[in-house]
Design a protein around this motif. Sequence first.
Motif, PDB file in Angstrom:
ATOM      1  N   PHE A   9       0.867  -1.189   0.000  1.00 42.67           N
ATOM      2  CA  PHE A   9       0.000   0.000   0.000  1.00 42.67           C
ATOM      3  C   PHE A   9       0.900   1.235   0.000  1.00 42.67           C
ATOM      4  CE2 PHE A   9      -1.856  -3.454   2.522  1.00 42.67           C
ATOM      5  CZ  PHE A   9      -3.012  -3.729   1.802  1.00 42.67           C
ATOM      6  N   SER A  10       1.863   1.232  -0.888  1.00 42.47           N
ATOM      7  CA  SER A  10       2.987   2.171  -0.817  1.00 42.47           C
ATOM      8  C   SER A  10       2.607   3.599  -1.177  1.00 42.47           C
ATOM      9  CB  SER A  10       4.118   1.696  -1.725  1.00 42.47           C
ATOM     10  OG  SER A  10       3.644   1.486  -3.052  1.00 42.47           O
ATOM     11  N   GLY A  11       1.510   3.783  -1.916  1.00 42.81           N
ATOM     12  CA  GLY A  11       1.079   5.132  -2.258  1.00 42.81           C
ATOM     13  C   GLY A  11       2.173   5.920  -2.945  1.00 42.81           C
ATOM     14  N   ALA A  12       2.269   7.190  -2.579  1.00 44.30           N
ATOM     15  CA  ALA A  12       3.267   8.069  -3.188  1.00 44.30           C
ATOM     16  C   ALA A  12       4.636   7.938  -2.547  1.00 44.30           C
ATOM     17  CB  ALA A  12       2.797   9.520  -3.109  1.00 44.30           C
ATOM     18  N   GLY A  13       4.764   7.067  -1.534  1.00 42.63           N
ATOM     19  CA  GLY A  13       6.077   6.809  -0.948  1.00 42.63           C
ATOM     20  C   GLY A  13       6.403   7.596   0.300  1.00 42.63           C
ATOM     21  N   ASP A  31       1.020  -1.134  -4.972  1.00 50.84           N
ATOM     22  CA  ASP A  31      -0.163  -0.312  -4.733  1.00 50.84           C
ATOM     23  C   ASP A  31      -1.129  -0.539  -5.893  1.00 50.84           C
ATOM     24  OD1 ASP A  31      -0.703   2.302  -2.733  1.00 50.84           O
ATOM     25  OD2 ASP A  31      -1.973   2.204  -4.518  1.00 50.84           O
ATOM     26  N   LYS A  32      -2.418  -0.453  -5.588  1.00 47.93           N
ATOM     27  CA  LYS A  32      -3.450  -0.692  -6.589  1.00 47.93           C
ATOM     28  C   LYS A  32      -3.744   0.544  -7.424  1.00 47.93           C
ATOM     29  CE  LYS A  32      -7.812  -3.264  -6.730  1.00 47.93           C
ATOM     30  NZ  LYS A  32      -8.878  -3.873  -5.892  1.00 47.93           N
ATOM     31  N   LYS A  50       5.015  -2.357  -8.560  1.00 40.89           N
ATOM     32  CA  LYS A  50       3.950  -3.103  -9.234  1.00 40.89           C
ATOM     33  C   LYS A  50       2.590  -2.495  -8.902  1.00 40.89           C
ATOM     34  CE  LYS A  50       6.533  -7.441  -9.406  1.00 40.89           C
ATOM     35  NZ  LYS A  50       6.821  -7.294 -10.849  1.00 40.89           N
ATOM     36  N   THR A  51       1.763  -2.356  -9.925  1.00 42.29           N
ATOM     37  CA  THR A  51       0.401  -1.858  -9.758  1.00 42.29           C
ATOM     38  C   THR A  51      -0.529  -3.053  -9.613  1.00 42.29           C
ATOM     39  OG1 THR A  51       0.950   0.035 -11.168  1.00 42.29           O
ATOM     40  CG2 THR A  51      -1.393  -0.363 -10.720  1.00 42.29           C
ATOM     41  N   GLU A  56      -4.454  -9.984  -4.856  1.00 41.03           N
ATOM     42  CA  GLU A  56      -4.093 -10.483  -6.178  1.00 41.03           C
ATOM     43  C   GLU A  56      -2.612 -10.858  -6.235  1.00 41.03           C
ATOM     44  OE1 GLU A  56      -7.674  -7.868  -6.607  1.00 41.03           O
ATOM     45  OE2 GLU A  56      -5.762  -7.754  -5.531  1.00 41.03           O
ATOM     46  N   PHE A  57      -1.775 -10.041  -5.626  1.00 34.81           N
ATOM     47  CA  PHE A  57      -0.342 -10.331  -5.648  1.00 34.81           C
ATOM     48  C   PHE A  57      -0.029 -11.558  -4.801  1.00 34.81           C
ATOM     49  CE2 PHE A  57       4.165  -9.627  -4.531  1.00 34.81           C
ATOM     50  CZ  PHE A  57       4.676  -9.458  -5.804  1.00 34.81           C
TER      51      PHE A  57
END
Length: 351
Positions: A9-13, A31-32, A50-51, A56-57
């Motif tokens: 859930f890394s978002g913008a970091g 992150d999705k 990875k998106t 799912e991952f």
Amino acid sequence: MSSRIVSLFSGAGGMDFGAHAEGFQTVLALDKFAASTATFAKHFTETDVKTTGIFEFNESKKNPYPKADIVMGGYPCQSFSMGGLRNPEKDERSNLFLGFAEAVNRIKPKVFIAENVSGLTKLQNGEWFKKQIDVYENQLSVKYHVFSMLVNAADYGVPQQRKRVIIVGVRHDVGNEFIFPEATHCKPSLVKKTGLLPWASHGEAIRHLPANPIGEYYERPHDPEGNFSWYFVSRNRRHRWDETAFTVVANFRHVTLHPASPKMELEWSDLANGWKQKWRFTDTYDHLEFAPEFPKLNPPRRLSWRECAAIQTFPSHFEPEGDLAEKFEQIGNAVPPLLMQQIMKKVKEIL
């Protein structure tokens, strides 16, 4: 050699900027949200980004994760937020922590760090918080000592009132204790008593930015009600220049006002029959006491995305991908890098 991080859930970091400032290295980020992964990949060029959704991952193959010393992430919090519907049973995002726990189960890091909103500890008498702690303490294949703390980012130099729950797990063979960083800042009224620094001014954090950054803040297009809806003016949306900002939110319509906007005053209040209030703008500009060279913002405006990023303590070169709404969403959902840096200093002591 740098300690390796898997960022979920890394978002913008936000978490990663703070961790990298302490010498850590993110090897995988998930992150999705496509705009977020584009932002992350631009700023962390050596990370495998990875998106994809966490479930799912996790299901993609037997163990898709690289070796890592740390797993960290701020799984989505809308179902626990004071500003959300607060009905976690009917919100599938409430169980995203199970995907996070499964990643911890597979990677078996020395330390894991999870972040969530303060409402998590209060909702339904804290049952959802207890559920998460139980999973981390009792249902993983490797045992962890689990610690948690409600922190306010303002207490660590972030020019913003932002309360969040931080959960830290330390693998049993690594250590049996995690000590959260001590506050470095406090309310100005407590400075003499505590010896700490006063909370940081959000006006000072953004004074170097342009007064009228066209295209970088939300305006209501062609609305007869004007630029601010009845909902927006149902409360005071402006803090003084020398104070911390309100919490930076992810919805660009609800982002609060620049401190060089005019003061707001209460026009009427009918809390006895609900929560309704009406605030209005005055002709007073008190920011001139602190920054007389900064123009008066007339008409008033919301904070720009660049100003929100500065208040969140992103580095000056940070520029998110996506449209205007997506930029604000990434910034508002992030963990302030400066707060994360203080936590990672304590993680370094364990490792």
